[in-house]
Design an enzyme around this catalytic site. Structure first.
Site, PDB file in Angstrom:
ATOM      1  N   ASP A  81      -1.899  12.676  -6.260  1.00 46.25           N
ATOM      2  CA  ASP A  81      -2.806  13.744  -5.851  1.00 46.25           C
ATOM      3  C   ASP A  81      -4.083  13.211  -5.198  1.00 46.25           C
ATOM      4  OD1 ASP A  81      -1.042  15.643  -6.702  1.00 46.25           O
ATOM      5  OD2 ASP A  81      -2.058  16.036  -8.610  1.00 46.25           O
TER       6      ASP A  81
ATOM      7  N   LYS B 286     -13.495   6.072  -4.520  1.00 43.41           N
ATOM      8  CA  LYS B 286     -13.142   5.309  -5.731  1.00 43.41           C
ATOM      9  C   LYS B 286     -13.255   3.821  -5.438  1.00 43.41           C
ATOM     10  CE  LYS B 286      -8.921   4.240  -6.895  1.00 43.41           C
ATOM     11  NZ  LYS B 286      -8.961   2.770  -7.199  1.00 43.41           N
ATOM     12  N   ASP B 287     -12.857   3.426  -4.245  1.00 44.65           N
ATOM     13  CA  ASP B 287     -12.992   2.047  -3.792  1.00 44.65           C
ATOM     14  C   ASP B 287     -14.207   1.964  -2.865  1.00 44.65           C
ATOM     15  OD1 ASP B 287     -10.422   0.828  -4.895  1.00 44.65           O
ATOM     16  OD2 ASP B 287      -9.645   2.532  -3.765  1.00 44.65           O
TER      17      ASP B 287
ATOM     18  N   LEU C  32       2.354   7.356  -3.914  1.00 41.23           N
ATOM     19  CA  LEU C  32       1.440   8.433  -3.557  1.00 41.23           C
ATOM     20  C   LEU C  32       1.238   9.410  -4.710  1.00 41.23           C
ATOM     21  CD1 LEU C  32       2.626   9.178   0.101  1.00 41.23           C
ATOM     22  CD2 LEU C  32       0.869   7.573  -0.691  1.00 41.23           C
TER      23      LEU C  32
ATOM     24  N   HIS D 174      -4.205  10.609  -3.144  1.00 42.62           N
ATOM     25  CA  HIS D 174      -3.829  10.436  -1.742  1.00 42.62           C
ATOM     26  C   HIS D 174      -3.757  11.791  -1.030  1.00 42.62           C
ATOM     27  CE1 HIS D 174      -1.910   6.550  -3.254  1.00 42.62           C
ATOM     28  NE2 HIS D 174      -2.784   6.152  -2.365  1.00 42.62           N
TER      29      HIS D 174
ATOM     30  N   SER E  75      -2.804   4.611  -8.007  1.00 46.17           N
ATOM     31  CA  SER E  75      -1.391   4.274  -8.176  1.00 46.17           C
ATOM     32  C   SER E  75      -1.167   3.458  -9.443  1.00 46.17           C
ATOM     33  CB  SER E  75      -0.891   3.494  -6.955  1.00 46.17           C
ATOM     34  OG  SER E  75      -1.030   4.264  -5.794  1.00 46.17           O
TER      35      SER E  75
ATOM     36  N   MET F  30      -0.932   1.968  -0.056  1.00 47.21           N
ATOM     37  CA  MET F  30       0.091   1.015  -0.466  1.00 47.21           C
ATOM     38  C   MET F  30       1.212   1.754  -1.208  1.00 47.21           C
ATOM     39  SD  MET F  30      -1.713  -2.618  -1.279  1.00 47.21           S
ATOM     40  CE  MET F  30      -2.514  -2.180  -2.800  1.00 47.21           C
TER      41      MET F  30
ATOM     42  N   GLN G 151     -14.848  -1.262  -1.044  1.00 48.25           N
ATOM     43  CA  GLN G 151     -13.913  -1.403   0.070  1.00 48.25           C
ATOM     44  C   GLN G 151     -14.341  -0.535   1.255  1.00 48.25           C
ATOM     45  OE1 GLN G 151      -9.336  -1.487  -0.163  1.00 48.25           O
ATOM     46  NE2 GLN G 151      -9.769   0.652   0.293  1.00 48.25           N
TER      47      GLN G 151
ATOM     48  N   GLN H 194      -3.739  -9.149   0.045  1.00 43.79           N
ATOM     49  CA  GLN H 194      -4.906  -8.698  -0.705  1.00 43.79           C
ATOM     50  C   GLN H 194      -4.708  -8.787  -2.214  1.00 43.79           C
ATOM     51  OE1 GLN H 194      -4.603  -4.669   1.136  1.00 43.79           O
ATOM     52  NE2 GLN H 194      -5.264  -3.921  -0.862  1.00 43.79           N
TER      53      GLN H 194
END
Length: 282
Positions: free
Chosen positions: A34, A150-151, A32, A36, A187, A29, A154, A60
């Site tokens: 480190d 981290k997610d 960006l 990413h 982010s 999303m 998800q 979302q």
């Protein structure tokens, strides 16, 4: 290369496919960082061509204020990638390119993966995630797609999505990227002050302590200890702490042999909501 149109993107990728290149997708999303970059580098270790989508998906967000405050700077994101991975394709579609007609989520049966933690506290969030990823997979048709641990919740939802939709894409999880204080790269971290960034290491400290305690302490004892850690830091508001079975993400109160467990935390530091997780017994 920045591409806004899905038609232009598909034409570009078709050339790569005819050359036998493996195509990877890193959905983001934007804003960006480190974290990413670690995903993108991981993607390049598996693929010949990498597409980074930059799209703030409205479906979302269950909190309109959170959507409004989400950092957006496509120019800065493009410069970031030009500096680190200049060959990367950046796909920055308008909402109309992703959602034709009404902007709304589809409904998916993700089972127990969405009954707790983020699914419990962010109603409809994972239907929104599934809706946009289903469309991105249809547009990009990647061979592989990459998501950070981290997610982790998800990540399992996305794997289930591909199972439900039958889309031909391999979902690959990537290790969590952390800053010097152990804070998971996100982010949302851009919204923290320098002092808050240092203070936010409490989340990583708590998870690390949980991992050390897991073999010798009961889950109830661990939960009480985590609550005390956050109570000692009034700038934090602990939203949830859960120890779950890794295969179904159902919270547990008793440890079973040969079962893998993972701890999850969500907490507010001021107005910024932060999440993280850690494997406990492997």
């Amino acid at each position: 290369m920045v591409i806004n149109s899905k038609t232009s993107l598909q034409e570009t990728l078709e050339i790569a496919r005819k050359e036998g290149k493996i195509i990877g997708l890193v959905p983001t999303m934007g804003a960006l960082h480190d974290g990413h970059l670690s995903l993108i580098n991981f993607a390049y270790s598996h693929c010949d061509k990498v597409v980074v989508s930059v799209f703030v998906n409205p479906t979302q967000f269950n909190n309109a204020s959170d959507l409004e405050k989400y950092p957006r700077d496509v120019t800065k994101d493009a410069e970031f990638l030009r500096t680190h991975n200049p060959e990367t394709i950046i796909f920055t579609p308008e909402v109309s390119e992703i959602y034709s007609g009404k902007v709304e989520s589809e409904s998916f049966d993700f089972g127990s993966f969405v009954n707790y933690m983020e699914g419990e506290f962010r109603t409809g969030h994972f239907d929104g995630v599934g809706s946009v990823l289903k469309r991105l997979f249809e547009i990009v048709k990647p061979d592989k797609a990459f998501f950070g641990e981290k997610d982790y919740q998800q990540l399992l939802v996305v794997k289930k999505l591909v199972e439900i939709t039958g889309q031909d894409v391999e979902i690959i999880g990537c290790p969590t990227s952390r800053n010097e204080f152990g804070l998971a790269q996100s982010s949302r971290n851009f919204r923290l002050t320098d002092s808050e960034l240092k203070e936010a290491e409490l989340i990583y400290k708590a998870l690390s302590k949980v991992k050390k305690m897991f073999d010798t302490n009961s889950i109830k004892e661990i939960e009480n200890d985590v609550e005390k850690m956050f109570e000692a830091h009034p700038s934090f508001e602990l939203e949830y702490f859960s120890i779950v079975k890794e295969d179904d993400l159902i919270p547990t109160t008793n440890k079973e042999p040969k079962q893998k467990y993972r701890a999850f935390i969500a907490a507010f530091l001021g107005e910024v909501r932060l999440i993280d997780n850690m494997a406990l017994n492997y």
